[in-house]
Design a protein around this motif. Structure first.
Motif, PDB file in Angstrom:
ATOM      1  N   ARG A   1       0.823  -1.208   0.000  1.00 21.75           N
ATOM      2  CA  ARG A   1       0.000   0.000   0.000  1.00 21.75           C
ATOM      3  C   ARG A   1       0.857   1.259   0.000  1.00 21.75           C
ATOM      4  O   ARG A   1       0.504   2.262  -0.638  1.00 21.75           O
ATOM      5  N   LEU A   2       1.986   1.221   0.699  1.00 20.46           N
ATOM      6  CA  LEU A   2       2.893   2.368   0.679  1.00 20.46           C
ATOM      7  C   LEU A   2       3.384   2.655  -0.733  1.00 20.46           C
ATOM      8  O   LEU A   2       3.594   3.810  -1.104  1.00 20.46           O
ATOM      9  N   GLY A   3       3.556   1.602  -1.532  1.00 20.50           N
ATOM     10  CA  GLY A   3       3.946   1.802  -2.918  1.00 20.50           C
ATOM     11  C   GLY A   3       2.902   2.580  -3.693  1.00 20.50           C
ATOM     12  O   GLY A   3       3.230   3.420  -4.539  1.00 20.50           O
ATOM     13  N   ASP A   4       1.620   2.306  -3.413  1.00 22.33           N
ATOM     14  CA  ASP A   4       0.544   3.069  -4.052  1.00 22.33           C
ATOM     15  C   ASP A   4       0.585   4.534  -3.641  1.00 22.33           C
ATOM     16  O   ASP A   4       0.343   5.436  -4.452  1.00 22.33           O
ATOM     17  N   LEU A   5       0.879   4.780  -2.360  1.00 20.97           N
ATOM     18  CA  LEU A   5       0.764   6.133  -1.816  1.00 20.97           C
ATOM     19  C   LEU A   5       2.024   6.969  -2.015  1.00 20.97           C
ATOM     20  O   LEU A   5       1.943   8.186  -2.183  1.00 20.97           O
ATOM     21  N   ARG A   6       3.193   6.351  -1.985  1.00 25.64           N
ATOM     22  CA  ARG A   6       4.452   7.098  -2.074  1.00 25.64           C
ATOM     23  C   ARG A   6       5.216   6.849  -3.371  1.00 25.64           C
ATOM     24  O   ARG A   6       6.204   7.521  -3.638  1.00 25.64           O
ATOM     25  N   GLY A   7       4.789   5.873  -4.144  1.00 22.30           N
ATOM     26  CA  GLY A   7       5.445   5.556  -5.405  1.00 22.30           C
ATOM     27  C   GLY A   7       6.202   4.247  -5.321  1.00 22.30           C
ATOM     28  O   GLY A   7       7.041   4.075  -4.423  1.00 22.30           O
ATOM     29  N   PRO A   8       5.941   3.281  -6.225  1.00 20.65           N
ATOM     30  CA  PRO A   8       6.595   1.972  -6.154  1.00 20.65           C
ATOM     31  C   PRO A   8       8.098   2.026  -6.380  1.00 20.65           C
ATOM     32  O   PRO A   8       8.843   1.266  -5.767  1.00 20.65           O
ATOM     33  N   ARG A   9       8.563   2.950  -7.255  1.00 17.69           N
ATOM     34  CA  ARG A   9      10.008   3.035  -7.476  1.00 17.69           C
ATOM     35  C   ARG A   9      10.717   3.474  -6.203  1.00 17.69           C
ATOM     36  O   ARG A   9      11.775   2.955  -5.836  1.00 17.69           O
ATOM     37  N   GLN A  10      10.137   4.459  -5.502  1.00 14.01           N
ATOM     38  CA  GLN A  10      10.750   4.965  -4.288  1.00 14.01           C
ATOM     39  C   GLN A  10      10.822   3.877  -3.210  1.00 14.01           C
ATOM     40  O   GLN A  10      11.852   3.730  -2.534  1.00 14.01           O
ATOM     41  N   LEU A  11       9.738   3.108  -3.060  1.00 16.02           N
ATOM     42  CA  LEU A  11       9.725   2.046  -2.053  1.00 16.02           C
ATOM     43  C   LEU A  11      10.667   0.919  -2.432  1.00 16.02           C
ATOM     44  O   LEU A  11      11.336   0.331  -1.569  1.00 16.02           O
ATOM     45  N   PHE A  12      10.733   0.603  -3.728  1.00 13.75           N
ATOM     46  CA  PHE A  12      11.653  -0.436  -4.185  1.00 13.75           C
ATOM     47  C   PHE A  12      13.096  -0.039  -3.880  1.00 13.75           C
ATOM     48  O   PHE A  12      13.867  -0.840  -3.326  1.00 13.75           O
ATOM     49  N   ALA A  13      13.455   1.184  -4.205  1.00 12.63           N
ATOM     50  CA  ALA A  13      14.829   1.648  -3.955  1.00 12.63           C
ATOM     51  C   ALA A  13      15.149   1.654  -2.459  1.00 12.63           C
ATOM     52  O   ALA A  13      16.238   1.240  -2.038  1.00 12.63           O
ATOM     53  N   LEU A  14      14.189   2.113  -1.647  1.00  9.40           N
ATOM     54  CA  LEU A  14      14.402   2.115  -0.196  1.00  9.40           C
ATOM     55  C   LEU A  14      14.585   0.689   0.319  1.00  9.40           C
ATOM     56  O   LEU A  14      15.467   0.417   1.143  1.00  9.40           O
TER      57      LEU A  14
END
Length: 479
Positions: free
Chosen positions: A67-80
């Protein structure tokens, strides 16, 4: 590198490298347990917690991370997630005592949970529907490579360089992924509105999944005592509270949007995913026990006896993914489940007190052929009608169900074997009887699969543009 930006296949390579690391760490550590016990002066239980802690954190956080990927962006969460996982891997290789190892592995689990759901999310958004099956086939083959490579690579690293290198090996891979993710993968966030995470939902869902996974993972070790049963009841109560809380939040960005389950295919594929995980993990545990306890194979010989299934699955997955782009993936999936059940039954029939390992090659090939028809079609059918705005939540729920299915399958088979052993049954009789559980679960999954809709086209809103077009949209909107 700019020429690769937005190229769907370049994106898939970057995502697969990150995904591979997390799956490798589910299997590679097992081979190093004796070395870690000796070098860290650790108990077996302490080292086992370094394995189970990783799995528990991963399972507990998948829904939230999706869900965080939906809200903050999947690329950003993947990189983190890659950054956290890579740094934790470095720390794992430098630890000096069991407590430090357990803590570092827990952080590794956080990193894995952050990145795993984003891989499916980004694939769904980067590839148009008519090519998504092939991409998911490659993604599924990565899982097969990790399953095959884990014990072999782990054994080589432990023998030649020492157990710490099973963690150090992640560092260069993670560095490559981090160096390329922002130049190859475009920002595929949906819209520019500010979003808020459902923290109450996060707490309830994470606690519920953790209690359930812990109870099932540790139940046999603690002889299913009152504490374990208390955790199971707590998990049920927490899931009920979570469902009620989510129902009240459906108009306010819930952690799990119930609109996901309005799509019959998505709902059915969650049930199928659970049955596949329970059945396949249950089968592999039973065969491992049979090979080592009844036939007295070494761990290496038992692994080699199981290897044909993983190798065939890995080889077939890209082709069955491409096939699911051309015909209804439901039928590819059904064929895979039937083949898997046939291979399981064949394995049970050839079991004996002195069966040669060669007798299991053919049934393992059939099981592998069945598994190769499962991963890509299952994901493609599940995600076909999902709105891009909630595809991260969809991926998180689907991965959580798969992870919990693995835990349930292992726990159920372990308990069944334990009960029959207490009744003084022979090893062969116990293994054959226990095989009925994974076979039945797989066949029930096939029945559920038959309920999926045929030839359902994605809604216009759910049809993802190519990654390049998405990148241009993001550039125009300043995303």
């Amino acid at each position: 590198m700019n020429r690769l930006r937005g190229n769907p296949w370049a994106i898939l390579i970057v995502l697969s490298l990150g995904f591979f690391m997390t799956l490798l760490d589910l299997t590679i550590v097992n081979i190093a347990i004796p070395s870690m016990i000796d070098d860290l002066h650790a108990s077996f239980d302490a080292v086992l917690w370094s394995l189970n802690g990783y799995i528990l954190v991963l399972a507990a956080l998948l829904i939230t991370a999706g869900r965080l990927g939906d809200l903050r962006g999947p690329r950003q969460l993947f990189a983190l997630g890659v950054a956290v996982f890579t740094l934790a891997s470095l720390v794992c290789g430098l630890v000096q005592n069991p407590a430090e190892l357990i803590a570092a592995r827990l952080v590794q689990g956080v990193g894995a949970a952050l990145l795993v759901p984003q891989t499916m999310t980004l694939i769904v958004r980067a590839f148009p529907a008519e090519r998504r099956g092939a991409a998911l086939g490659v993604w599924g083959a990565v899982a097969g490579v990790a399953a095959v490579a884990g014990p072999a690579l782990g054994g080589l690293l432990v023998s030649e360089l020492g157990w710490r290198w099973i963690f150090f090996v992640n560092v260069p891979v993670g560095a490559v992924v981090l160096a390329t993710v922002f130049t190859v993968v475009p920002d595929l966030r949906q819209g520019g509105a500010r979003h808020r995470l459902d923290f109450v939902g996060v707490a309830l869902s994470s606690a519920a999944v953790f209690c359930l996974a812990f109870a099932l993972t540790e139940g046999e070790r603690y002889h299913w005592n009152a504490v374990i049963w208390g955790l199971l009841f707590a998990a049920a109560a927490l899931f009920a509270a979570f469902a009620a809380q989510q129902r009240r939040r459906q108009a306010e960005e819930p952690l799990v949007p119930f609109q996901l389950f309005h799509d019959r295919n998505y709902t059915v594929m969650n049930a199928v995913s659970a049955s596949v995980s329970i059945g396949v993990l249950g089968l592999m545990l039973l065969l491992s026990l049979y090979f080592q306890s009844v036939l007295h194979f070494s761990a290496l010989k038992a692994g080699l006896a199981l290897a044909p299934a993983s190798a065939v699955s890995m080889a077939l997955a890209p082709f069955t993914g491409r096939l699911s782009d051309r015909i209804d993936g439901k039928f590819v999936l059904l064929a895979g489940m039937v083949l898997t059940a046939v291979g399981m039954l064949w394995s049970a029939l050839v079991m004996g007190p002195a069966t040669p390992w060669a007798a299991f090659v053919a049934p393992m090939v059939v099981v592998g052929a069945g598994n190769g028809c499962l991963i890509a079609p299952m994901a493609a059918v599940a995600m076909r009608g999902v709105d891009p705005a909630v595809v991260g939540a969809a991926s998180g729920v689907l991965n959580t169900v798969r992870q919990l299915g693995s835990v349930v399958g292992t726990a159920a088979v372990g308990a069944l074997v334990q009960v029959q052993t207490a009744d003084a049954r022979s090893g062969v009789s116990t293994m054959r009887t226990s095989m009925a559980l994974p076979i039945t679960v797989i066949l029930l999954g096939a029945v559920a699969c038959a309920a999926a809709r045929r030839d359902v086209s994605a809604k216009p809103a759910a049809e993802p543009a190519s990654a390049g077009a998405a990148a241009q949209d993001c550039g125009r909107s300043g995303g």
